[in-house]
Design a protein around this motif. Structure first.
Motif, PDB file in Angstrom:
ATOM      1  N   ARG A 122      16.463  -5.143   5.866  1.00  0.00           N
ATOM      2  CA  ARG A 122      16.130  -5.037   4.436  1.00  0.00           C
ATOM      3  C   ARG A 122      15.524  -3.662   4.184  1.00  0.00           C
ATOM      4  NH1 ARG A 122      14.967  -8.639   0.198  1.00  0.00           N
ATOM      5  NH2 ARG A 122      15.384 -10.375   1.618  1.00  0.00           N
ATOM      6  N   VAL A 123      16.078  -2.929   3.188  1.00  0.00           N
ATOM      7  CA  VAL A 123      15.531  -1.651   2.754  1.00  0.00           C
ATOM      8  C   VAL A 123      15.318  -1.733   1.251  1.00  0.00           C
ATOM      9  CG1 VAL A 123      16.616  -0.346   4.618  1.00  0.00           C
ATOM     10  CG2 VAL A 123      17.849  -0.676   2.477  1.00  0.00           C
ATOM     11  N   GLY A 124      14.586  -0.776   0.703  1.00  0.00           N
ATOM     12  CA  GLY A 124      14.319  -0.816  -0.727  1.00  0.00           C
ATOM     13  C   GLY A 124      13.980   0.553  -1.263  1.00  0.00           C
ATOM     14  N   GLY A 125      14.150   0.707  -2.572  1.00  0.00           N
ATOM     15  CA  GLY A 125      13.821   1.965  -3.230  1.00  0.00           C
ATOM     16  C   GLY A 125      14.276   1.932  -4.669  1.00  0.00           C
ATOM     17  N   ALA A 126      13.647   2.757  -5.514  1.00  0.00           N
ATOM     18  CA  ALA A 126      14.027   2.841  -6.919  1.00  0.00           C
ATOM     19  C   ALA A 126      15.196   3.778  -7.131  1.00  0.00           C
ATOM     20  CB  ALA A 126      12.834   3.290  -7.756  1.00  0.00           C
ATOM     21  N   LEU A 127      15.280   4.856  -6.322  1.00  0.00           N
ATOM     22  CA  LEU A 127      16.331   5.858  -6.500  1.00  0.00           C
ATOM     23  C   LEU A 127      17.251   5.969  -5.292  1.00  0.00           C
ATOM     24  CD1 LEU A 127      14.192   8.680  -8.159  1.00  0.00           C
ATOM     25  CD2 LEU A 127      15.628   6.985  -9.296  1.00  0.00           C
ATOM     26  N   TRP A 128      16.743   5.713  -4.084  1.00  0.00           N
ATOM     27  CA  TRP A 128      17.583   5.822  -2.896  1.00  0.00           C
ATOM     28  C   TRP A 128      16.933   5.055  -1.753  1.00  0.00           C
ATOM     29  CZ3 TRP A 128      15.542   8.034   1.526  1.00  0.00           C
ATOM     30  CH2 TRP A 128      14.353   8.742   1.358  1.00  0.00           C
ATOM     31  N   SER A 129      17.704   4.852  -0.692  1.00  0.00           N
ATOM     32  CA  SER A 129      17.199   4.234   0.541  1.00  0.00           C
ATOM     33  C   SER A 129      18.065   4.714   1.698  1.00  0.00           C
ATOM     34  CB  SER A 129      17.220   2.702   0.455  1.00  0.00           C
ATOM     35  OG  SER A 129      18.557   2.231   0.416  1.00  0.00           O
ATOM     36  N   SER A 130      17.596   4.502   2.920  1.00  0.00           N
ATOM     37  CA  SER A 130      18.356   4.901   4.104  1.00  0.00           C
ATOM     38  C   SER A 130      18.196   3.838   5.177  1.00  0.00           C
ATOM     39  CB  SER A 130      17.892   6.262   4.627  1.00  0.00           C
ATOM     40  OG  SER A 130      16.519   6.199   5.036  1.00  0.00           O
ATOM     41  N   LEU A 158      25.322   1.353  -6.595  1.00  0.00           N
ATOM     42  CA  LEU A 158      24.974   2.069  -5.369  1.00  0.00           C
ATOM     43  C   LEU A 158      26.135   2.973  -4.969  1.00  0.00           C
ATOM     44  CD1 LEU A 158      23.395  -0.816  -3.243  1.00  0.00           C
ATOM     45  CD2 LEU A 158      22.189   0.913  -4.581  1.00  0.00           C
ATOM     46  N   ARG A 159      25.796   4.155  -4.486  1.00  0.00           N
ATOM     47  CA  ARG A 159      26.773   5.060  -3.880  1.00  0.00           C
ATOM     48  C   ARG A 159      26.351   5.285  -2.436  1.00  0.00           C
ATOM     49  NH1 ARG A 159      28.317  10.245  -7.191  1.00  0.00           N
ATOM     50  NH2 ARG A 159      29.262   8.569  -8.413  1.00  0.00           N
ATOM     51  N   LEU A 160      27.215   4.937  -1.496  1.00  0.00           N
ATOM     52  CA  LEU A 160      26.881   4.959  -0.073  1.00  0.00           C
ATOM     53  C   LEU A 160      27.552   6.148   0.608  1.00  0.00           C
ATOM     54  CD1 LEU A 160      27.428   1.153   0.611  1.00  0.00           C
ATOM     55  CD2 LEU A 160      25.330   2.290  -0.092  1.00  0.00           C
ATOM     56  N   ARG A 161      26.847   6.719   1.587  1.00  0.00           N
ATOM     57  CA  ARG A 161      27.403   7.832   2.349  1.00  0.00           C
ATOM     58  C   ARG A 161      26.986   7.714   3.803  1.00  0.00           C
ATOM     59  NH1 ARG A 161      26.507  13.178   3.915  1.00  0.00           N
ATOM     60  NH2 ARG A 161      24.317  13.071   3.318  1.00  0.00           N
ATOM     61  N   LEU A 162      27.977   7.717   4.690  1.00  0.00           N
ATOM     62  CA  LEU A 162      27.749   7.686   6.132  1.00  0.00           C
ATOM     63  C   LEU A 162      27.782   9.106   6.684  1.00  0.00           C
ATOM     64  CD1 LEU A 162      29.977   4.667   7.185  1.00  0.00           C
ATOM     65  CD2 LEU A 162      27.509   4.811   7.483  1.00  0.00           C
ATOM     66  N   ARG A 163      26.926   9.367   7.645  1.00  0.00           N
ATOM     67  CA  ARG A 163      26.942  10.683   8.265  1.00  0.00           C
ATOM     68  C   ARG A 163      28.197  10.862   9.116  1.00  0.00           C
ATOM     69  NH1 ARG A 163      21.903  13.539  11.458  1.00  0.00           N
ATOM     70  NH2 ARG A 163      22.878  15.599  11.656  1.00  0.00           N
ATOM     71  N   ARG A 164      28.620   9.792   9.798  1.00  0.00           N
ATOM     72  CA  ARG A 164      29.875   9.808  10.566  1.00  0.00           C
ATOM     73  C   ARG A 164      30.621   8.516  10.300  1.00  0.00           C
ATOM     74  NH1 ARG A 164      28.466  10.778  16.709  1.00  0.00           N
ATOM     75  NH2 ARG A 164      26.759   9.372  16.185  1.00  0.00           N
ATOM     76  N   THR A 165      31.936   8.612  10.223  1.00  0.00           N
ATOM     77  CA  THR A 165      32.757   7.414  10.006  1.00  0.00           C
ATOM     78  C   THR A 165      33.640   7.089  11.202  1.00  0.00           C
ATOM     79  OG1 THR A 165      34.489   8.745   8.941  1.00  0.00           O
ATOM     80  CG2 THR A 165      32.793   7.779   7.519  1.00  0.00           C
ATOM     81  N   ARG A 166      33.859   8.026  12.103  1.00  0.00           N
ATOM     82  CA  ARG A 166      34.696   7.780  13.278  1.00  0.00           C
ATOM     83  C   ARG A 166      33.927   8.205  14.524  1.00  0.00           C
ATOM     84  NH1 ARG A 166      40.266   7.238  13.999  1.00  0.00           N
ATOM     85  NH2 ARG A 166      40.595   7.721  11.808  1.00  0.00           N
ATOM     86  N   MET A 180      23.025   6.581   3.915  1.00  0.00           N
ATOM     87  CA  MET A 180      22.224   6.893   2.736  1.00  0.00           C
ATOM     88  C   MET A 180      22.792   6.111   1.548  1.00  0.00           C
ATOM     89  SD  MET A 180      19.701   8.690   1.450  1.00  0.00           S
ATOM     90  CE  MET A 180      19.453  10.063   2.578  1.00  0.00           C
ATOM     91  N   ALA A 181      21.932   5.407   0.820  1.00  0.00           N
ATOM     92  CA  ALA A 181      22.320   4.659  -0.380  1.00  0.00           C
ATOM     93  C   ALA A 181      21.592   5.267  -1.578  1.00  0.00           C
ATOM     94  CB  ALA A 181      21.972   3.182  -0.239  1.00  0.00           C
ATOM     95  N   ARG A 182      22.366   5.757  -2.565  1.00  0.00           N
ATOM     96  CA  ARG A 182      21.787   6.357  -3.765  1.00  0.00           C
ATOM     97  C   ARG A 182      22.035   5.442  -4.955  1.00  0.00           C
ATOM     98  NH1 ARG A 182      23.249   9.989  -7.819  1.00  0.00           N
ATOM     99  NH2 ARG A 182      25.354  10.206  -6.978  1.00  0.00           N
ATOM    100  N   VAL A 183      20.992   5.214  -5.756  1.00  0.00           N
ATOM    101  CA  VAL A 183      21.093   4.348  -6.929  1.00  0.00           C
ATOM    102  C   VAL A 183      21.675   5.156  -8.083  1.00  0.00           C
ATOM    103  CG1 VAL A 183      19.824   2.891  -8.540  1.00  0.00           C
ATOM    104  CG2 VAL A 183      19.134   2.991  -6.145  1.00  0.00           C
ATOM    105  N   THR A 184      22.817   4.722  -8.613  1.00  0.00           N
ATOM    106  CA  THR A 184      23.487   5.439  -9.712  1.00  0.00           C
ATOM    107  C   THR A 184      22.991   5.007 -11.087  1.00  0.00           C
ATOM    108  OG1 THR A 184      25.284   3.802  -9.695  1.00  0.00           O
ATOM    109  CG2 THR A 184      25.542   5.758  -8.302  1.00  0.00           C
ATOM    110  N   ASN A 185      22.327   3.872 -11.179  1.00  0.00           N
ATOM    111  CA  ASN A 185      21.839   3.382 -12.478  1.00  0.00           C
ATOM    112  C   ASN A 185      20.401   2.896 -12.300  1.00  0.00           C
ATOM    113  OD1 ASN A 185      21.696   2.564 -15.122  1.00  0.00           O
ATOM    114  ND2 ASN A 185      22.818   0.653 -14.800  1.00  0.00           N
ATOM    115  N   PRO A 186      19.424   3.812 -12.244  1.00  0.00           N
ATOM    116  CA  PRO A 186      18.031   3.386 -12.021  1.00  0.00           C
ATOM    117  C   PRO A 186      17.510   2.542 -13.180  1.00  0.00           C
ATOM    118  CG  PRO A 186      18.324   5.765 -11.669  1.00  0.00           C
ATOM    119  CD  PRO A 186      19.557   5.265 -12.355  1.00  0.00           C
TER     120      PRO A 186
END
Length: 443
Positions: A122-130, A158-166, A180-186
């Protein structure tokens, strides 16, 4: 006295996790009845659920006996693929110095498997989390995996980004990938929302593995902070009101008293004001009720928006080369799709027109459905027209023969048919249900 023994195993490749049966033969070449102690030697002796002491095998003189030894290969990344040698110690009971150690090789195959687990459930944040995703190659061979992440809910902001995918991992190797998970609609204030994020690992030689964790989206101003701000604002307003009031500001001026006294005059003014306010509220409520009733009467008798579908059919054989639809009075027709079909000779032509606009002009054999690229709108009394042009094909053979009655030959009949199924909406031009026409519409 020597001991003769032979150990054999299947030649098939054994995948870790499977089992095999080894065969041991022991010959008694002495002249007395002897028994032989059997003991498993080598890697299988260290595996769980494996019997190391195999007991005793009695053998009569001049004969041999056979024993089956079950061996289960553990599904462990440390069990490398290739040839694995093991042996069985065969010792005579009558002559402890007589020992034989036959050997055999097991062909160990490859297996692929991967373990995936988020470091924090479980992670949490208003604008982003990791978070960190831990991958472990639990197979016994090198494997290449593809890592994918996505919210399980389609409307998750949420917009998700992985540092590596393969990644390529050796047997038993572990790796950590940051996410990294960024909140697109705070959300500025309100309650927290919970979104589940799914993690999927794909492999070429094995089934995919999945895991998930939760992102809790907090408001930018939590309830305790919001309450503190409201309380602070109330204190500031109270201090300002106290500062500008006569008690905390200038000295109040003396007022002239009448015969009735200042308290009676003030009470009379308050009563007049209350009466005026009450009358004003009653008049406003009466006007609102009248406006509401008038609006309900207008909506009850007004035209309403309704879905539209009609079929235009043209047939030259039935002497009906043109089919038309005229938009109803008080409505505007917004065309969404026109499903077209036609048949006839190659030189036949189909025309589709909306008002003064030519929508389609094509041969009978190349007719296709029509979908407006921009808003297509027809006002009342305008027409949607389907027309066929089906000329007679030139004669391909000898001239036609006269009819039996002696008259001129009967003309050849050219038949073309076309159908257009039109769907859209009929929208009132006036009234409470009317909608403004958007730019780009045509008529």
């Amino acid at each position: 006295m020597s001991v003769r023994a032979e150990l054999t195993v299947p030649q098939d490749v054994i995948t870790p996790g499977d089992s095999l049966t080894a065969h041991l033969r022991v010959w008694n070449e002495s002249r007395i009845v002897d028994a032989y102690r059997l003991r498993l030697i080598g890697p299988p002796a260290d595996w769980p659920d494996t019997e190391v002491e195999l007991g005793q095998l009695p053998v009569y003189p001049g004969n041999h006996e056979k024993i089956n030894i079950p061996i289960a290969l553990p599904r462990d990344s440390e069990l490398a693929p290739g040839s694995l040698t093991f042996a069985v110690q065969v010792a005579s009971v009558e002559d402890p110095g007589a020992v034989a150690v036959p050997e055999a090789d097991i062909s160990v195959g490859e297996f692929h498997d991967i373990a995936v687990e988020p470091v924090r459930p479980r992670v949490g944040g208003a604008l982003w989390s990791s978070n960190l995703i831990v991958l472990e190659n639990t197979g016994n061979a090198i494997t290449t995996v593809r890592l994918r992440v996505a919210p399980e809910a389609e409307d998750a902001p949420l917009r998700l980004r992985l540092r590596r995918t393969r990644l390529t991992l050796r047997a038993g190797e572990r790796a950590r990938v940051s996410l990294m998970a960024r909140v697109t609609n705070p959300v500025f204030v309100g309650t927290a929302a919970t979104w589940r994020i799914g993690v999927r690992v794909e492999q070429k030689h094995a089934e995919e593995r999945t895991a998930s964790f939760v992102h809790r989206q907090h408001p930018i101003l939590p309830k305790p902070v919001l309450k503190a701000l409201i309380a602070l604002t109330a204190v500031v307003i109270a201090l300002v009101a106290l500062w500008i009031s006569p008690v905390g500001g200038e000295k109040p001026k003396a007022e002239t008293e009448t015969a009735k006294g200042p308290s009676q005059v003030a009470e009379a003014k308050k009563a007049e004001k209350r009466e005026a306010d009450k009358k004003e509220k009653e008049e406003k409520k009466k006007k609102d009720d009248e406006d509401k009733a008038q609006k309900e009467r207008e909506e009850a008798g007004a035209l309403k928006k309704k879905p539209f579908q009609t079929s235009l059919a043209a047939d030259t054989k039935k002497n009906k080369p043109v089919a038309e639809y005229t938009v109803e009075k008080g409505y505007r027709l917004v065309v969404k799709t026109v499903q077209m079909s036609a048949s006839g000779p190659e030189n036949g032509t189909v025309f589709l027109r909306a008002g003064t606009q030519q929508l389609q002009s094509t041969s009978v054999n190349n007719v296709k459905d029509y979908t407006p690229s921009a808003r297509l709108s027809l006002k009342e009394d305008q027409k949607l027209t389907l027309r066929l042009d089906c000329p007679a094909p030139p004669p391909a053979g000898p001239a036609p023969t006269p009819s039996a009655s002696g008259g001129p030959p009967a003309p050849s009949v050219t038949s073309c048919t076309a159908t257009a199924v039109v769907t859209g909406d009929l929208i009132p031009l006036k009234g409470p249900n009317a909608e403004p026409d958007t730019p780009g519409s045509s008529s």
